[in-house]
Design a protein around this motif. Structure first.
Motif, PDB file in Angstrom:
ATOM      1  N   VAL A   1       0.850  -1.195   0.000  1.00 14.80           N
ATOM      2  CA  VAL A   1       0.000   0.000   0.000  1.00 14.80           C
ATOM      3  C   VAL A   1       0.882   1.240   0.000  1.00 14.80           C
ATOM      4  CG1 VAL A   1      -1.755   1.301   1.277  1.00 14.80           C
ATOM      5  CG2 VAL A   1      -1.871  -1.209   1.184  1.00 14.80           C
ATOM      6  N   MET A   2       1.937   1.213   0.833  1.00  9.17           N
ATOM      7  CA  MET A   2       2.822   2.364   0.970  1.00  9.17           C
ATOM      8  C   MET A   2       4.122   1.909   1.613  1.00  9.17           C
ATOM      9  SD  MET A   2       1.994   5.795   3.114  1.00  9.17           S
ATOM     10  CE  MET A   2       2.989   7.239   2.940  1.00  9.17           C
ATOM     11  N   ALA A   3       5.209   2.594   1.298  1.00  9.77           N
ATOM     12  CA  ALA A   3       6.501   2.286   1.916  1.00  9.77           C
ATOM     13  C   ALA A   3       7.371   3.527   1.884  1.00  9.77           C
ATOM     14  CB  ALA A   3       7.203   1.149   1.168  1.00  9.77           C
ATOM     15  N   ASP A   4       8.202   3.677   2.909  1.00 11.18           N
ATOM     16  CA  ASP A   4       9.162   4.778   2.908  1.00 11.18           C
ATOM     17  C   ASP A   4      10.175   4.578   4.023  1.00 11.18           C
ATOM     18  OD1 ASP A   4      10.276   7.137   1.887  1.00 11.18           O
ATOM     19  OD2 ASP A   4       8.310   8.078   1.754  1.00 11.18           O
ATOM     20  N   GLY A   5      11.292   5.264   3.883  1.00  9.97           N
ATOM     21  CA  GLY A   5      12.327   5.269   4.904  1.00  9.97           C
ATOM     22  C   GLY A   5      12.286   6.597   5.640  1.00  9.97           C
ATOM     23  N   LEU A   6      12.782   6.587   6.856  1.00 12.40           N
ATOM     24  CA  LEU A   6      12.803   7.797   7.675  1.00 12.40           C
ATOM     25  C   LEU A   6      14.235   8.270   7.863  1.00 12.40           C
ATOM     26  CD1 LEU A   6      10.315   6.604  10.424  1.00 12.40           C
ATOM     27  CD2 LEU A   6       9.817   8.035   8.434  1.00 12.40           C
ATOM     28  N   THR A   7      14.399   9.556   8.009  1.00 16.72           N
ATOM     29  CA  THR A   7      15.718  10.096   8.315  1.00 16.72           C
ATOM     30  C   THR A   7      16.089   9.714   9.742  1.00 16.72           C
ATOM     31  OG1 THR A   7      14.813  12.185   9.125  1.00 16.72           O
ATOM     32  CG2 THR A   7      15.399  12.069   6.773  1.00 16.72           C
ATOM     33  N   GLU A   8      17.344   9.898  10.081  1.00 14.00           N
ATOM     34  CA  GLU A   8      17.792   9.588  11.438  1.00 14.00           C
ATOM     35  C   GLU A   8      17.070  10.491  12.442  1.00 14.00           C
ATOM     36  OE1 GLU A   8      20.681  12.480   9.552  1.00 14.00           O
ATOM     37  OE2 GLU A   8      19.635  10.673   8.935  1.00 14.00           O
ATOM     38  N   SER A   9      16.968  10.021  13.684  1.00 13.64           N
ATOM     39  CA  SER A   9      16.179  10.739  14.687  1.00 13.64           C
ATOM     40  C   SER A   9      16.759  12.106  15.030  1.00 13.64           C
ATOM     41  CB  SER A   9      16.014   9.894  15.953  1.00 13.64           C
ATOM     42  OG  SER A   9      17.223   9.776  16.656  1.00 13.64           O
ATOM     43  N   ALA A  10      18.021  12.368  14.691  1.00 11.98           N
ATOM     44  CA  ALA A  10      18.608  13.689  14.939  1.00 11.98           C
ATOM     45  C   ALA A  10      17.845  14.774  14.174  1.00 11.98           C
ATOM     46  CB  ALA A  10      20.080  13.706  14.534  1.00 11.98           C
ATOM     47  N   GLN A  11      17.174  14.397  13.102  1.00  8.43           N
ATOM     48  CA  GLN A  11      16.399  15.368  12.329  1.00  8.43           C
ATOM     49  C   GLN A  11      14.954  15.473  12.808  1.00  8.43           C
ATOM     50  OE1 GLN A  11      16.928  15.392   8.063  1.00  8.43           O
ATOM     51  NE2 GLN A  11      18.726  14.068   8.266  1.00  8.43           N
TER      52      GLN A  11
ATOM     53  N   ASP B   1      14.011  17.916  20.997  1.00  8.16           N
ATOM     54  CA  ASP B   1      14.775  17.738  19.767  1.00  8.16           C
ATOM     55  C   ASP B   1      15.494  16.396  19.776  1.00  8.16           C
ATOM     56  OD1 ASP B   1      14.122  20.285  18.797  1.00  8.16           O
ATOM     57  OD2 ASP B   1      15.758  21.212  19.921  1.00  8.16           O
ATOM     58  N   GLY B   2      15.586  15.770  18.590  1.00 11.22           N
ATOM     59  CA  GLY B   2      16.384  14.555  18.441  1.00 11.22           C
ATOM     60  C   GLY B   2      17.847  14.931  18.491  1.00 11.22           C
ATOM     61  N   PRO B   3      18.755  13.998  18.555  1.00 13.29           N
ATOM     62  CA  PRO B   3      18.521  12.564  18.404  1.00 13.29           C
ATOM     63  C   PRO B   3      17.952  11.950  19.677  1.00 13.29           C
ATOM     64  CG  PRO B   3      20.847  12.955  18.793  1.00 13.29           C
ATOM     65  CD  PRO B   3      20.177  14.314  18.705  1.00 13.29           C
ATOM     66  N   PHE B   4      17.293  10.810  19.498  1.00 15.60           N
ATOM     67  CA  PHE B   4      16.671  10.118  20.610  1.00 15.60           C
ATOM     68  C   PHE B   4      17.494   8.893  20.988  1.00 15.60           C
ATOM     69  CE2 PHE B   4      13.111  11.930  18.034  1.00 15.60           C
ATOM     70  CZ  PHE B   4      12.963  13.061  18.820  1.00 15.60           C
ATOM     71  N   ALA B   5      17.451   8.567  22.263  1.00 17.84           N
ATOM     72  CA  ALA B   5      18.214   7.423  22.785  1.00 17.84           C
ATOM     73  C   ALA B   5      17.594   6.102  22.330  1.00 17.84           C
ATOM     74  CB  ALA B   5      18.248   7.491  24.308  1.00 17.84           C
ATOM     75  N   HIS B   6      18.328   5.041  22.512  1.00 14.83           N
ATOM     76  CA  HIS B   6      17.873   3.681  22.272  1.00 14.83           C
ATOM     77  C   HIS B   6      17.473   3.439  20.813  1.00 14.83           C
ATOM     78  CE1 HIS B   6      17.955   3.575  26.609  1.00 14.83           C
ATOM     79  NE2 HIS B   6      17.010   4.482  26.669  1.00 14.83           N
ATOM     80  N   PRO B   7      18.440   3.485  19.898  1.00 11.30           N
ATOM     81  CA  PRO B   7      18.129   3.325  18.474  1.00 11.30           C
ATOM     82  C   PRO B   7      17.269   2.107  18.150  1.00 11.30           C
ATOM     83  CG  PRO B   7      20.415   3.933  18.729  1.00 11.30           C
ATOM     84  CD  PRO B   7      19.862   3.701  20.110  1.00 11.30           C
ATOM     85  N   ARG B   8      17.455   0.999  18.819  1.00 12.02           N
ATOM     86  CA  ARG B   8      16.687  -0.214  18.486  1.00 12.02           C
ATOM     87  C   ARG B   8      15.207  -0.083  18.845  1.00 12.02           C
ATOM     88  NH1 ARG B   8      19.460  -3.858  16.046  1.00 12.02           N
ATOM     89  NH2 ARG B   8      21.689  -4.004  16.333  1.00 12.02           N
ATOM     90  N   GLU B   9      14.832   0.963  19.563  1.00 15.54           N
ATOM     91  CA  GLU B   9      13.427   1.219  19.866  1.00 15.54           C
ATOM     92  C   GLU B   9      12.816   2.206  18.875  1.00 15.54           C
ATOM     93  OE1 GLU B   9      13.073   2.350  23.952  1.00 15.54           O
ATOM     94  OE2 GLU B   9      14.139   0.572  24.652  1.00 15.54           O
ATOM     95  N   LEU B  10      13.625   2.723  17.964  1.00 18.69           N
ATOM     96  CA  LEU B  10      13.164   3.694  16.976  1.00 18.69           C
ATOM     97  C   LEU B  10      12.833   2.996  15.662  1.00 18.69           C
ATOM     98  CD1 LEU B  10      15.901   6.412  17.622  1.00 18.69           C
ATOM     99  CD2 LEU B  10      13.587   6.308  18.584  1.00 18.69           C
ATOM    100  N   VAL B  11      12.208   3.725  14.763  1.00 21.09           N
ATOM    101  CA  VAL B  11      11.817   3.179  13.462  1.00 21.09           C
ATOM    102  C   VAL B  11      12.623   3.878  12.375  1.00 21.09           C
ATOM    103  CG1 VAL B  11       9.900   2.942  11.838  1.00 21.09           C
ATOM    104  CG2 VAL B  11       9.504   2.641  14.284  1.00 21.09           C
ATOM    105  N   ALA B  12      13.221   3.074  11.481  1.00 19.34           N
ATOM    106  CA  ALA B  12      14.018   3.609  10.377  1.00 19.34           C
ATOM    107  C   ALA B  12      13.218   3.663   9.080  1.00 19.34           C
ATOM    108  CB  ALA B  12      15.274   2.765  10.171  1.00 19.34           C
ATOM    109  N   GLY B  13      12.177   2.866   8.988  1.00 17.45           N
ATOM    110  CA  GLY B  13      11.357   2.842   7.783  1.00 17.45           C
ATOM    111  C   GLY B  13      10.128   1.985   8.018  1.00 17.45           C
ATOM    112  N   PHE B  14       9.226   1.987   7.035  1.00 16.66           N
ATOM    113  CA  PHE B  14       7.979   1.245   7.223  1.00 16.66           C
ATOM    114  C   PHE B  14       7.371   0.856   5.886  1.00 16.66           C
ATOM    115  CE2 PHE B  14       6.672   5.511   6.398  1.00 16.66           C
ATOM    116  CZ  PHE B  14       5.507   5.383   5.664  1.00 16.66           C
ATOM    117  N   TRP B  15       6.520  -0.137   5.952  1.00 23.41           N
ATOM    118  CA  TRP B  15       5.614  -0.498   4.868  1.00 23.41           C
ATOM    119  C   TRP B  15       4.210  -0.524   5.447  1.00 23.41           C
ATOM    120  CZ3 TRP B  15       9.926  -3.896   5.372  1.00 23.41           C
ATOM    121  CH2 TRP B  15      10.774  -3.990   4.265  1.00 23.41           C
ATOM    122  N   LEU B  16       3.240  -0.285   4.613  1.00 26.09           N
ATOM    123  CA  LEU B  16       1.847  -0.555   4.930  1.00 26.09           C
ATOM    124  C   LEU B  16       1.410  -1.602   3.922  1.00 26.09           C
ATOM    125  CD1 LEU B  16      -0.615   0.115   6.652  1.00 26.09           C
ATOM    126  CD2 LEU B  16      -1.168   1.921   5.019  1.00 26.09           C
TER     127      LEU B  16
END
Length: 122
Positions: free
Chosen positions: A44-54, A69-84
């Motif tokens: 349905v949809m897909a995209d990547g996200l910029t790093e949390s510092a942005q 403001d980013g960056p946010f701690a714990h990178p493995r708890e963040l999302v880098a991209g997604f699909w729907l």
């Protein structure tokens, strides 16, 4: 059934995208995978996200709002991209994720979450 498929961030992805032969090969493999999803009528949809510092977060406490403001701690708890995706069930979503090229250098993780269906809500 609609699901959101979340590519989790890593310490490397939080450094920002760097164009190397390895990352370009990974992007090409992911592009071919997205083509397969599209051809199967699932994507349905897909995209990547910029790093949390942005990024920014807005914290809510009653009527108060605090911008963080980013960056946010714990990178493995963040999302880098997604699909729907629109799949018949969770088993189909898992089967597709198992076919996915590794989205990050080194170890990585993909999370699958069903979207609420209005008909199922009380």
């Amino acid at each position: 059934m609609r699901v959101m498929v979340l590519v989790k961030s890593t310490e490397d992805s939080e450094k920002g995208f760097v164009r190397t032969s390895e990352t370009m090969a990974m992007m090409a493999a992911m592009g071919r995978f997205n083509d397969e999803l599209r051809d199967a009528g699932i994507l349905v949809m897909a995209d990547g996200l910029t790093e949390s510092a942005q990024g920014k977060r807005v914290a809510f406490d009653g009527a108060d709002r605090t911008v963080i403001d980013g960056p946010f701690a714990h990178p493995r708890e963040l999302v880098a991209g997604f699909w729907l995706w629109d799949v018949k069930d969770m088993d189909e979503a898992v089967a597709w994720v198992k076919r996915c090229p590794n989205p990050m250098p080194g170890p990585s993780e993909i999370e699958i979450r069903p979207l609420h269906q209005l008909a199922d809500m009380p």
